[in-house]
Design a protein around this motif. Structure first.
Motif, PDB file in Angstrom:
ATOM      1  N   GLN A 195      32.796  74.394  69.377  1.00  0.00           N
ATOM      2  CA  GLN A 195      32.725  72.931  69.347  1.00  0.00           C
ATOM      3  C   GLN A 195      33.715  72.327  70.342  1.00  0.00           C
ATOM      4  O   GLN A 195      33.392  71.368  71.038  1.00  0.00           O
ATOM      5  N   LEU A 196      34.902  72.909  70.416  1.00  0.00           N
ATOM      6  CA  LEU A 196      35.939  72.394  71.322  1.00  0.00           C
ATOM      7  C   LEU A 196      35.773  72.870  72.755  1.00  0.00           C
ATOM      8  O   LEU A 196      36.174  72.182  73.688  1.00  0.00           O
TER       9      LEU A 196
ATOM     10  N   PHE B  64      25.614  71.619  68.072  1.00  0.00           N
ATOM     11  CA  PHE B  64      26.535  70.488  68.174  1.00  0.00           C
ATOM     12  C   PHE B  64      26.006  69.415  69.123  1.00  0.00           C
ATOM     13  O   PHE B  64      26.185  68.226  68.878  1.00  0.00           O
ATOM     14  N   GLU B  65      25.334  69.821  70.184  1.00  0.00           N
ATOM     15  CA  GLU B  65      24.740  68.849  71.113  1.00  0.00           C
ATOM     16  C   GLU B  65      23.658  68.025  70.413  1.00  0.00           C
ATOM     17  O   GLU B  65      23.513  66.836  70.681  1.00  0.00           O
ATOM     18  N   LYS B  66      22.897  68.664  69.530  1.00  0.00           N
ATOM     19  CA  LYS B  66      21.804  67.971  68.838  1.00  0.00           C
ATOM     20  C   LYS B  66      22.299  67.091  67.697  1.00  0.00           C
ATOM     21  O   LYS B  66      21.614  66.156  67.292  1.00  0.00           O
ATOM     22  N   GLY B  67      23.475  67.408  67.151  1.00  0.00           N
ATOM     23  CA  GLY B  67      24.079  66.542  66.148  1.00  0.00           C
ATOM     24  C   GLY B  67      23.930  67.014  64.708  1.00  0.00           C
ATOM     25  O   GLY B  67      23.269  68.010  64.412  1.00  0.00           O
ATOM     26  N   VAL B  68      24.564  66.257  63.838  1.00  0.00           N
ATOM     27  CA  VAL B  68      24.641  66.611  62.421  1.00  0.00           C
ATOM     28  C   VAL B  68      23.256  66.670  61.772  1.00  0.00           C
ATOM     29  O   VAL B  68      22.987  67.563  60.966  1.00  0.00           O
TER      30      VAL B  68
ATOM     31  N   SER C 180      32.090  72.016  60.139  1.00  0.00           N
ATOM     32  CA  SER C 180      32.852  71.781  61.363  1.00  0.00           C
ATOM     33  C   SER C 180      32.427  70.465  62.015  1.00  0.00           C
ATOM     34  O   SER C 180      33.279  69.689  62.458  1.00  0.00           O
ATOM     35  N   ALA C 181      31.128  70.210  62.056  1.00  0.00           N
ATOM     36  CA  ALA C 181      30.623  68.977  62.661  1.00  0.00           C
ATOM     37  C   ALA C 181      31.094  67.754  61.882  1.00  0.00           C
ATOM     38  O   ALA C 181      31.547  66.771  62.468  1.00  0.00           O
ATOM     39  N   ILE C 182      31.004  67.815  60.568  1.00  0.00           N
ATOM     40  CA  ILE C 182      31.401  66.677  59.732  1.00  0.00           C
ATOM     41  C   ILE C 182      32.901  66.449  59.787  1.00  0.00           C
ATOM     42  O   ILE C 182      33.373  65.317  59.887  1.00  0.00           O
ATOM     43  N   SER C 183      33.677  67.523  59.749  1.00  0.00           N
ATOM     44  CA  SER C 183      35.137  67.368  59.711  1.00  0.00           C
ATOM     45  C   SER C 183      35.701  66.878  61.031  1.00  0.00           C
ATOM     46  O   SER C 183      36.826  66.387  61.072  1.00  0.00           O
ATOM     47  N   SER C 184      34.937  66.972  62.102  1.00  0.00           N
ATOM     48  CA  SER C 184      35.451  66.539  63.402  1.00  0.00           C
ATOM     49  C   SER C 184      35.128  65.079  63.688  1.00  0.00           C
ATOM     50  O   SER C 184      35.503  64.553  64.732  1.00  0.00           O
ATOM     51  N   ARG C 185      34.453  64.424  62.771  1.00  0.00           N
ATOM     52  CA  ARG C 185      34.099  63.008  62.979  1.00  0.00           C
ATOM     53  C   ARG C 185      35.303  62.130  62.950  1.00  0.00           C
ATOM     54  O   ARG C 185      36.254  62.259  62.328  1.00  0.00           O
TER      55      ARG C 185
END
Length: 80
Positions: free
Chosen positions: A16-17, A29-33, A75-80
């Motif tokens: 992600q990073l 990650f590019e496509k989203g949550v 990971s996606a949600i926590s990085s918001r």
């Protein structure tokens, strides 16, 4: 959390990073949550079917896919 799950989550966070071309994780990650959550739902259904069909190797594989996609969602949600 087990060492294996911690390692998996660390790799997902690293992707992600630091995106890498051709990485399925980066694609998610590019496509989203919403895309990630769709995959979580698909893997839930596939896990249920594999368990119903009583094929242990298929069930383990689907559970593994579900864990991976759930970790990507976290990971996606926590990085918001």
């Amino acid at each position: 959390m087990s060492d294996t799950l911690q390692t998996l989550y660390a790799v997902i966070q690293d992707r992600q990073l630091h995106p890498q071309e051709g990485s399925y994780t980066c694609y998610l990650f590019e496509k989203g949550v919403d895309k990630i959550l769709k995959k979580v739902g698909e893997e839930c259904a596939e896990t249920i079917i594999a368990a119903k069909n009583d094929v242990p190797s298929d069930t383990v594989g689907e559970i593994s896919d579900l864990i991976y996609h759930a970790a990507a969602e976290r990971s996606a949600i926590s990085s918001r």
